[in-house]
Scaffold this motif. Structure first.
Motif, mmCIF file in Angstrom:
data_model
loop_
_atom_site.group_PDB
_atom_site.id
_atom_site.type_symbol
_atom_site.label_atom_id
_atom_site.label_comp_id
_atom_site.label_asym_id
_atom_site.label_seq_id
_atom_site.Cartn_x
_atom_site.Cartn_y
_atom_site.Cartn_z
ATOM 1 N N GLU A 178 0.602 -1.174 0.151
ATOM 2 C CA GLU A 178 0.076 -0.010 -0.012
ATOM 3 C C GLU A 178 1.000 1.199 -0.065
ATOM 4 O O GLU A 178 0.647 2.314 -0.631
ATOM 5 C CB GLU A 178 -0.892 -0.113 1.089
ATOM 6 N N SER A 208 -8.428 0.267 3.343
ATOM 7 C CA SER A 208 -7.099 0.541 2.536
ATOM 8 C C SER A 208 -7.143 1.886 1.747
ATOM 9 O O SER A 208 -8.229 2.200 1.260
ATOM 10 C CB SER A 208 -6.995 -0.601 1.588
ATOM 11 N N LYS A 209 -6.180 2.436 1.963
ATOM 12 C CA LYS A 209 -6.067 3.707 1.137
ATOM 13 C C LYS A 209 -5.812 3.547 -0.259
ATOM 14 O O LYS A 209 -6.359 4.513 -0.823
ATOM 15 C CB LYS A 209 -4.791 4.610 1.743
ATOM 16 N N GLU A 210 -5.442 2.374 -0.623
ATOM 17 C CA GLU A 210 -5.447 2.207 -2.045
ATOM 18 C C GLU A 210 -6.831 2.205 -2.739
ATOM 19 O O GLU A 210 -7.211 2.556 -3.790
ATOM 20 C CB GLU A 210 -4.550 0.821 -2.140
ATOM 21 N N LYS A 220 -10.003 -5.828 0.892
ATOM 22 C CA LYS A 220 -9.784 -4.246 1.340
ATOM 23 C C LYS A 220 -11.157 -3.635 1.251
ATOM 24 O O LYS A 220 -11.909 -3.975 0.458
ATOM 25 C CB LYS A 220 -8.811 -3.923 0.176
#
Lengths: 165, 157
Positions: free
Chosen positions: A48, B42-44, B138
């Motif tokens: 990430e 999740s940042k993604e 995620k």
């Protein structure tokens, strides 16, 4: 009588060893599972971070659009990128990466490389070409001002920025 | 005397069996709970969703609507190019997700689900899912005044 007592003690020792063995096996299994999950979490965090680093590059002034608002996504200005591609040799060492590519994902189309001539009817922009290295991709908005008959509007597509390290 | 001793032995044995059974049941419960999907924010995926919500869709020749605007219009029963906004929204999202995530055998991503619901009564506006549900995912959500967008990306490590 003494022999009977010894037998009892022996019996108890066997039982205690059995129970201790049983608990240690359970403990071992639990620790193994916990460690596996921790390793997986560490791998995911590293993955990430790599994506976020890539998106940070997309947020640099050379790429980002002037779009404002509370949108948390990264926005790449299509016009800026086309001009950057034309002058890519000036920026070759600027970001310290091997290569940068942007691929339009939606609306989808064939993989035509963008030039000033075919812009915006193209789907791939190789800002800095690279034939080797590890690529990390992140999703971004690829925006440009569209000249509609009555007004000008910001048109955003979904794209992926691929940074090759 | 001998009979009483035998009874004591049996009680001890039964206690040990019960103790082991309790531990086994607790362990089984723990293992089964682990098998449920573990969702990580999740940042993604947040970045992906933000980019998706900003995508422009043409409503007629002179109008561009972002997915974010279309969600609100779908909730308000409005039309886009003479079509129901919800249908346009669903078709666009389906195409976006399909082109974004590769669900083939060799890919780590195994499936996804996108749910857009009304905040007030949790009525679904759009529900899209593809692939398989796995143990790890995620996840992200975005709350608007009247709608909630939830996206889950299932993957296999």
């Amino acid at each position: 009588m003494n022999k009977k007592g010894q037998l009892k003690i022996q019996q108890m020792i066997f039982m205690l060893i059995g129970i201790a063995l049983f608990f240690s096996l359970i403990g071992l299994f639990a620790v193994g599972a916990l460690m596996g999950s921790l390793n997986e979490k560490a791998r995911l965090a590293a993955e990430e971070n790599a994506v976020l680093l890539t998106l940070k590059l997309a947020d640099s002034p050379e790429f980002s659009c002037a779009k404002t608002g509370d949108n948390l996504g990264s926005c790449i200005d299509f016009d800026k990128v086309i001009h950057l591609k034309e002058n890519s040799q000036k920026y070759e060492k600027f970001w310290g990466v091997r290569g940068i590519e942007i691929k339009r994902i939606y609306p989808s189309g064939n993989n035509i490389e963008c030039t000033k001539e075919n812009y915006p009817e193209c789907y791939s922009i190789t800002v800095f070409p690279s034939s080797s290295g590890t690529g990390v991709a992140g999703f971004v908005s690829l925006c440009r001002v569209e000249d509609l008959t009555q007004k000008k509007e910001l048109k955003c597509d979904l794209a992926q920025i691929i940074v090759i390290y | 005397m001998k009979n009483k001793k035998a009874q004591e032995e049996m009680v001890g044995f039964a206690l040990i069996i019960i103790l082991i059974a309790v531990i086994f049941v607790a362990f089984l419960g723990f293992s089964l709970r682990e098998r449920q999907t573990e969702k990580i924010e999740s940042k993604e995926v947040i970045k992906f969703m933000a980019a998706v919500l900003g995508v422009s869709v043409k409503c007629g020749d002179y109008d561009l609507k972002s997915i974010e605007d279309l969600i609100s219009e779908c909730n308000n029963g409005k039309y886009c190019s003479g079509q129901d906004s919800c249908n346009v929204l669903e078709a666009s999202l389906q195409e976006i997700l399909n082109s974004s995530w590769n669900l083939q055998e060799q890919s780590p991503v195994k499936g996804y689900s996108l749910n857009i619901t009304k905040v007030q009564d949790k009525t679904p506006l759009v529900e899209i899912s593809a692939g398989n549900v796995t143990r790890q995912a995620k996840w992200t959500y975005q709350d608007y005044a009247k709608e909630r967008v939830e996206f889950v990306l299932y993957y296999k490590p």
